[in-house]
Design a protein around this motif. Sequence first.
Motif, PDB file in Angstrom:
ATOM      1  N   PHE A   1      -5.123   5.360   1.361  1.00  0.00           N
ATOM      2  CA  PHE A   1      -4.077   4.551   0.746  1.00  0.00           C
ATOM      3  C   PHE A   1      -4.524   4.065  -0.622  1.00  0.00           C
ATOM      4  O   PHE A   1      -5.720   4.046  -0.920  1.00  0.00           O
ATOM      5  N   VAL A   2      -3.564   3.726  -1.459  1.00  0.00           N
ATOM      6  CA  VAL A   2      -3.869   2.978  -2.685  1.00  0.00           C
ATOM      7  C   VAL A   2      -3.091   1.671  -2.605  1.00  0.00           C
ATOM      8  O   VAL A   2      -1.963   1.633  -2.099  1.00  0.00           O
ATOM      9  N   LEU A   3      -3.720   0.623  -3.080  1.00  0.00           N
ATOM     10  CA  LEU A   3      -3.049  -0.669  -3.092  1.00  0.00           C
ATOM     11  C   LEU A   3      -2.383  -0.874  -4.446  1.00  0.00           C
ATOM     12  O   LEU A   3      -2.929  -0.489  -5.484  1.00  0.00           O
ATOM     13  N   LEU A   4      -1.225  -1.464  -4.422  1.00  0.00           N
ATOM     14  CA  LEU A   4      -0.532  -1.838  -5.651  1.00  0.00           C
ATOM     15  C   LEU A   4      -0.797  -3.328  -5.900  1.00  0.00           C
ATOM     16  O   LEU A   4      -1.311  -4.011  -5.019  1.00  0.00           O
ATOM     17  N   PRO A   5      -0.428  -3.830  -7.069  1.00  0.00           N
ATOM     18  CA  PRO A   5      -0.650  -5.260  -7.301  1.00  0.00           C
ATOM     19  C   PRO A   5       0.116  -6.115  -6.279  1.00  0.00           C
ATOM     20  O   PRO A   5       1.213  -5.750  -5.852  1.00  0.00           O
TER      21      PRO A   5
ATOM     22  N   ALA B   1      -4.444   6.599  14.630  1.00  0.00           N
ATOM     23  CA  ALA B   1      -4.971   6.648  15.999  1.00  0.00           C
ATOM     24  C   ALA B   1      -3.846   6.811  17.015  1.00  0.00           C
ATOM     25  O   ALA B   1      -4.037   7.400  18.073  1.00  0.00           O
ATOM     26  N   GLU B   2      -2.677   6.287  16.686  1.00  0.00           N
ATOM     27  CA  GLU B   2      -1.543   6.400  17.610  1.00  0.00           C
ATOM     28  C   GLU B   2      -0.677   7.637  17.314  1.00  0.00           C
ATOM     29  O   GLU B   2       0.449   7.741  17.809  1.00  0.00           O
ATOM     30  N   ASN B   3      -1.215   8.505  16.467  1.00  0.00           N
ATOM     31  CA  ASN B   3      -0.494   9.734  16.092  1.00  0.00           C
ATOM     32  C   ASN B   3       0.886   9.447  15.526  1.00  0.00           C
ATOM     33  O   ASN B   3       1.857  10.132  15.847  1.00  0.00           O
ATOM     34  N   ILE B   4       0.945   8.426  14.700  1.00  0.00           N
ATOM     35  CA  ILE B   4       2.192   8.122  13.999  1.00  0.00           C
ATOM     36  C   ILE B   4       1.976   8.525  12.542  1.00  0.00           C
ATOM     37  O   ILE B   4       1.310   7.807  11.798  1.00  0.00           O
TER      38      ILE B   4
ATOM     39  N   PRO C   1      -7.161  -1.471   9.069  1.00  0.00           N
ATOM     40  CA  PRO C   1      -6.815  -1.322  10.498  1.00  0.00           C
ATOM     41  C   PRO C   1      -5.381  -0.854  10.723  1.00  0.00           C
ATOM     42  O   PRO C   1      -5.106  -0.179  11.716  1.00  0.00           O
ATOM     43  N   THR C   2      -4.473  -1.193   9.823  1.00  0.00           N
ATOM     44  CA  THR C   2      -3.083  -0.744   9.995  1.00  0.00           C
ATOM     45  C   THR C   2      -2.991   0.771   9.800  1.00  0.00           C
ATOM     46  O   THR C   2      -2.421   1.493  10.631  1.00  0.00           O
ATOM     47  N   VAL C   3      -3.585   1.263   8.717  1.00  0.00           N
ATOM     48  CA  VAL C   3      -3.509   2.699   8.442  1.00  0.00           C
ATOM     49  C   VAL C   3      -4.270   3.488   9.513  1.00  0.00           C
ATOM     50  O   VAL C   3      -3.777   4.491  10.038  1.00  0.00           O
TER      51      VAL C   3
ATOM     52  N   ALA D   1       0.857  -1.174   0.000  1.00  0.00           N
ATOM     53  CA  ALA D   1       0.000   0.000   0.000  1.00  0.00           C
ATOM     54  C   ALA D   1       0.896   1.227   0.000  1.00  0.00           C
ATOM     55  O   ALA D   1       1.967   1.225   0.619  1.00  0.00           O
ATOM     56  N   LEU D   2       0.458   2.252  -0.708  1.00  0.00           N
ATOM     57  CA  LEU D   2       1.085   3.567  -0.598  1.00  0.00           C
ATOM     58  C   LEU D   2       0.100   4.403   0.203  1.00  0.00           C
ATOM     59  O   LEU D   2      -1.082   4.489  -0.157  1.00  0.00           O
ATOM     60  N   THR D   3       0.561   4.980   1.307  1.00  0.00           N
ATOM     61  CA  THR D   3      -0.375   5.721   2.153  1.00  0.00           C
ATOM     62  C   THR D   3       0.129   7.137   2.432  1.00  0.00           C
ATOM     63  O   THR D   3       1.349   7.388   2.414  1.00  0.00           O
ATOM     64  N   ASP D   4      -0.820   8.021   2.683  1.00  0.00           N
ATOM     65  CA  ASP D   4      -0.469   9.382   3.124  1.00  0.00           C
ATOM     66  C   ASP D   4      -0.733   9.523   4.616  1.00  0.00           C
ATOM     67  O   ASP D   4      -0.673  10.613   5.172  1.00  0.00           O
ATOM     68  N   GLY D   5      -1.064   8.402   5.247  1.00  0.00           N
ATOM     69  CA  GLY D   5      -1.320   8.414   6.681  1.00  0.00           C
ATOM     70  C   GLY D   5      -2.803   8.382   7.000  1.00  0.00           C
ATOM     71  O   GLY D   5      -3.197   8.074   8.124  1.00  0.00           O
TER      72      GLY D   5
END
Length: 428
Positions: A210-214, A265-268, A258-260, A203-207
């Motif tokens: 996200f977009v998933l790649l293949p 949620a943890e301010n990371i 849930p990961t993103v 996944a590419l995420t901005d926090g």
Amino acid sequence: MNVLILGSGGREHALARKIAQSPDCDHLFIAPGNAGTGREGTNLRVNPEDFDAVAEAVRAHSIDLLLVGPEAPLVKGIRDYFEALPEFEALRIIGPGKAGAQLEGSKDFAKAFMARHGIPTARYGTFTAGDLAEAESFLETFEPPYVLKADGLAGGKGVLIIDNLNEARLELRAMLTEAKFGAASSKVVIEAFLDGIEVSVFALTDGTDFVLLPEAKDYKRIGEGDTGLNTGGMGAVSPVPFYDAAFAEKVRTRIVEPTVRGLAAENIPYVGFIFFGLINVDGDPFVIEYNVRMGDPESEAVMPRLASDLGELLTAAADGRLAEASASFDPRHAATVMTVSGGYPEGYEKGKKISGLNIPGDAFVFHAGTALQAGEVCTSGGRVIAVTAMGQDLKEALKKAYERAETLEYEGMYYRKDIGAEFADGLT
Ligand code: AMP
Ligand code: GLY
């Protein structure tokens, strides 16, 4: 914009090739790069872990976007370094800060994070030298094979899977009390063995979005039939046949979202790639590990399938605009075959002249461990060249990749002949 990619492997060549195609990319630099990346852009003699030197390169070449290929600079805090310097305020960085990089930098952190957010993973416990006796009793609560993991980065070598309990006890002691993997094993994660087939999801995420790649599957063992020592990766295929819509949906809802959300949620703050190393246990995905970067050799299979402009996607991620972005893919299959140096993953020689690189053909030749010596492309690492071909089906992709790999030549060249064979009937 001017882009600087840090790293020197096949992953970085695949990323460089894709970014070089972006209409937004004016000048592309790779540090330190290899003989292949030198054809996509300009290689810089800069060590990615020497942040002052990277900053000097960013200044000298007016870099707008910094893409961190490998994990080590991220775990060491390259993002935090740049964020602390006002002059780099406008620099876009792809890769998390030190806090987010703990997902890869500490297996204990990753496991505890998953526990906090209900993300499926193997049952585990974390121990230090002070609780050796407790660690041994915990080990005995599992059935073989036993899984021991050094908490910290150990160059891909920190995971032991052991059939025999006594041997597992000895290794556990060696890790905790004799620094078998140096400081990385001052903490050890003991976890349940999960039986299934692995798949890598990106996944590419901005926090926030996200977009998933293949997805892709890599082949880690040196020998055919998945035998012998672990390597950095001997090949990859994408897509992965068992990764159907139902499984993909489970991955998205049980793991990626849930990961993103958990990071937020943890301010990371997290801008960059998340690599989910998953295992399919009877149709359900479990997380084996997180990485905070793209995979290698998975990138060499995934990047050729990405139809969207990578430069645009990375810019959107850095600017927090991924909600508006989407990624489209080439539906064809990609197969990647890694050629390595004789002896790898143990001792091997470098400096062997490589021929057959410039034979035209319908395949990508990504350099992994190569360097120019007196104008000639020579081997400079264990993994040397990743050949990727595309096909209407996996069989065609594999056939083309192997045909192209056969035209390469250097002393001691080896590659597995069974990449993807488990999914492609009738292929030898
Ligand atoms: P890692 O360094 O965490 O990727 O682990 C290296 C490899 O060990 C993985 O790619 C898996 O093949 C294997 N592995 C790690 N953890 C487990 C587990 N809990 N169950 C089964 N295999 C595992
Ligand atoms: N292919 C596994 C990795 O990049 O860690």
